[in-house]
Design an enzyme around this catalytic site. Structure first.
Site, PDB file in Angstrom:
ATOM      1  N   ASP A 126       0.854  -1.194   0.000  1.00 51.62           N
ATOM      2  CA  ASP A 126       0.000   0.000   0.000  1.00 51.62           C
ATOM      3  C   ASP A 126       0.885   1.238   0.000  1.00 51.62           C
ATOM      4  O   ASP A 126       0.791   2.095   0.867  1.00 51.62           O
ATOM      5  CB  ASP A 126      -0.920  -0.035   1.227  1.00 51.62           C
ATOM      6  N   PHE A 127       1.779   1.320  -1.011  1.00 53.12           N
ATOM      7  CA  PHE A 127       2.686   2.451  -1.110  1.00 53.12           C
ATOM      8  C   PHE A 127       1.919   3.649  -1.662  1.00 53.12           C
ATOM      9  O   PHE A 127       1.310   3.568  -2.728  1.00 53.12           O
ATOM     10  CB  PHE A 127       3.844   2.125  -2.043  1.00 53.12           C
ATOM     11  N   GLU A 128       1.984   4.758  -0.944  1.00 54.98           N
ATOM     12  CA  GLU A 128       1.281   5.974  -1.340  1.00 54.98           C
ATOM     13  C   GLU A 128       2.255   7.151  -1.323  1.00 54.98           C
ATOM     14  O   GLU A 128       3.460   6.977  -1.142  1.00 54.98           O
ATOM     15  CB  GLU A 128       0.087   6.216  -0.404  1.00 54.98           C
ATOM     16  N   GLY A 129       1.706   8.354  -1.516  1.00 60.18           N
ATOM     17  CA  GLY A 129       2.516   9.568  -1.428  1.00 60.18           C
ATOM     18  C   GLY A 129       3.684   9.553  -2.388  1.00 60.18           C
ATOM     19  O   GLY A 129       3.539   9.423  -3.596  1.00 60.18           O
TER      20      GLY A 129
END
Length: 601
Positions: A385-388
């Site tokens: 869940d890699f974000e930003g």
């Protein structure tokens, strides 16, 4: 992970990114024949038509012109940028120059995968650039376009100068490109292909997978054997004779059967459990999670620093979650869920957990620290869940099939290592935002001066497609996204979920690269929605969620949208943020959708 509360999926970054990316040109699609010194057909539109060009809104006009009697006028309006393009045959390892006279605000000239330039001028101004074809490149696509909503622009006297490749066999040269291949019989270790014949003198045909030559045949069909079960392959075809080799056809892709059984139901309910923190939705003990949930993602494992790769997971502290269970009870509850066939994963990242694997040391630490969490709690796998700003693409990193940006390359290597370590039963899921996936159809981070994160999940998804259990993109906290119908789709209704999921099933051209992202198997796809209005922007009413599922699975109730990827009878299911928010709203999500998923064929 939603707006306003700790660790909810954030929407502001995505919307801001879409605004920032408006400074860069979008990609193009095209086809067309080749000629001599100026390789372009109908370069000044003196035929009075757009023959030789593929245009989304272009028309020939008699004024204003740069020279001759005609020019091209094209309008950038709505979801269209007025693009016109033409593909020609070129020689490998050869320098070419490109130019065009343009008028308007602004106008872009470029070569797909080879650079671009632009200007904004009230009078005709010449744009020019050069590029060198790659070692195996046999075709190049030139494009012009305007900018969304900027109105009408004009183009005249285009030139793509240099030695021609195959083309349409003028003067007895190399043959034309063959017809695009179609997939025939597919077995666990072979894929059959057929294609239309090329024109001109043809000695035979070559079948490529990427840069690898897989077969050479004299007829218009081939069976590629020696493949591995449950793997996806894309093939393109060229024609050749003693004068040379044609441009490549478009790719056709297929997946061999024989995928391992992960133990999931045909249509699964997937949810995130706030295990390491509390927020306004409250804490839930693992033992109290209802059996309706097939995959439970423990939120979150987070790094000790952005670039360390050292992932840590701890249960919510008592001061924050007074009802938190002991570690022993937590692990015992995980075992009890697994005994009922449920999968419990560690989810890495979230809004606050920025993970940038900028070095091989960080890559290796990621593998060892994630392994330690999986082993300690006896988990079934990993959710990414890699974000930003965790993922991005360096300038020039244009081929999603062969990425070069360290944070992408190292993540791919780390995930492959984890999959190899734990074997076929290892469950690997991903929960990117639309900005990092579907927006790559319009903007790709490695090709432009815009936001370099757009589409940056695509190399990861592609590299792991044969190991990926479920891709459930967050269909929320998103700006409008252009679908395969070239219309904008806005979150919150069935239309958004249908269009976004169809892109992943059908596959799509990646902007400004000349490469096409192949679609995934339907059993690898789900989509994510907020469990309730407080859980994130883009909450979709249960009836609209179920309308989308019905369209995707059965092809019914799709409204005005036509599925490009066909129906997905094995669509894996539905993801939500979060189990905690669903309980806060009296299990509305679970109670509406678990029975509906069970009733799907």
């Amino acid at each position: 992970m939603a707006l306003g509360l700790r660790r909810r999926r954030g929407g502001r970054v995505v919307v801001a990114g879409l605004a920032a990316v408006a400074a860069v040109a979008a990609g193009v699609l095209a086809a067309g024949p080749a000629a001599a010194a100026n390789l372009l057909t109908n370069p000044g539109f003196e035929t009075g038509t757009t023959a030789g060009w593929t245009c989304d809104s272009g028309a020939v006009v008699s004024t204003p012109v740069h020279s001759g009697s005609n020019a091209l006028a094209s309008t950038a309006a709505g979801a269209k940028n007025g693009r016109c393009a033409q593909t020609v045959s070129v020689l490998p390892n050869t320098k070419y120059t490109v130019s065009a006279w343009v008028r308007g605000n602004p106008v872009y000239l470029g070569i797909t995968g080879g650079g671009s330039t632009w200007t904004a001028a009230a009078n005709y101004t010449q744009l020019s650039l050069s590029f060198t074809s790659a070692a195996t490149q046999t075709s190049a696509e030139l494009y012009v376009h305007g900018w969304y909503g900027a109105g009408t622009f004009t183009v005249d006297d285009l030139v793509l100068d240099g030695p021609g490749g195959g083309g349409d066999n003028p003067g007895g040269g190399a043959p034309s490109a063959p017809g695009n291949p179609s997939v025939g019989a597919v077995t666990a270790n072979s894929i059959a292909l057929s294609w239309g014949a090329a024109t001109g003198t043809v000695t035979g045909y070559k079948v490529y997978e990427g840069s690898a030559l897989k077969a050479t045949v004299t007829g218009t069909s081939a069976t590629i054997s020696g493949l591995t079960a449950c793997t996806t392959h894309g093939f393109a075809v060229t024609a050749y004779n003693d004068k040379g080799e044609s441009a490549r056809s478009q790719e056709a892709s297929a997946t061999t059967p024989g995928c391992p059984d992960t133990g999931l139901p045909k249509h699964a309910l997937i949810g995130y459990l706030h295990a390491s923190f509390a927020n306004g939705s409250g804490y839930i003990k693992m033992a109290d999670v209802p059996d309706s949930w097939d995959i439970i993602n423990l939120s979150f494992g987070e790094p000790t620093s952005v670039t360390s790769g050292d992932i840590r997971f701890t249960q919510c502290p008592v001061a924050e979650c007074p009802s938190v269970e002991s570690e022993a009870d937590f692990i015992a509850a995980i075992r009890a869920k697994q005994a009922k066939g449920k999968k419990v994963l560690i989810s890495i990242g979230g809004q606050n957990g920025q993970v940038q694997l900028t070095s091989t040391a960080a890559r290796d630490k990621f593998v060892s620290s994630v392994s330690a969490i999986i082993d300690k709690y006896g988990l079934d796998g990993l959710d990414v869940d890699f974000e930003g700003h965790s993922l991005y693409l360096n300038s020039g990193d244009k081929d999603f099939r062969n990425p070069t940006t360290p944070v992408v390359v190292n993540l791919i290597a780390a995930l492959k290592t984890l999959k190899a370590k734990y074997g076929a039963k290892f469950v690997l899921t991903m929960a990117p935002e639309t900005f990092f996936v579907q927006v790559g159809y319009q903007f790709y981070g490695g090709t432009s001066a815009g936001d370099n994160r757009t589409g940056s999940y695509l190399p990861v998804i592609h590299a792991l497609r044969d190991a990926l259990t479920v891709l459930h993109v967050q269909d929320y906290n998103s700006g409008p996204v252009t679908g395969l119908d070239n219309q904008y789709h806005t979150m919150g209704g069935a239309d958004f979920h249908i269009a976004m999921t169809d892109m992943l099933r059908a596959g799509f051209p990646v902007a400004n690269t000349g490469f096409t992202f192949p679609g995934l198997r339907d059993d690898q796809l789900g989509f994510g929605v907020p469990a309730a209005v407080s859980a994130g922007n883009g909450h979709t009413a249960p009836a609209a969620v179920q309308q989308a599922l019905t369209c995707l699975v059965k092809g019914q109730g799709c409204g005005s949208y036509t599925l490009r990827g066909g129906t997905s009878p094995n669509l894996r299911g539905l993801m939500t943020w979060s189990i905690n928010w669903d309980r806060y709203y009296n299990w509305e999500f679970q109670n509406a959708h678990r029975p509906f998923l069970n009733a799907l064929p």
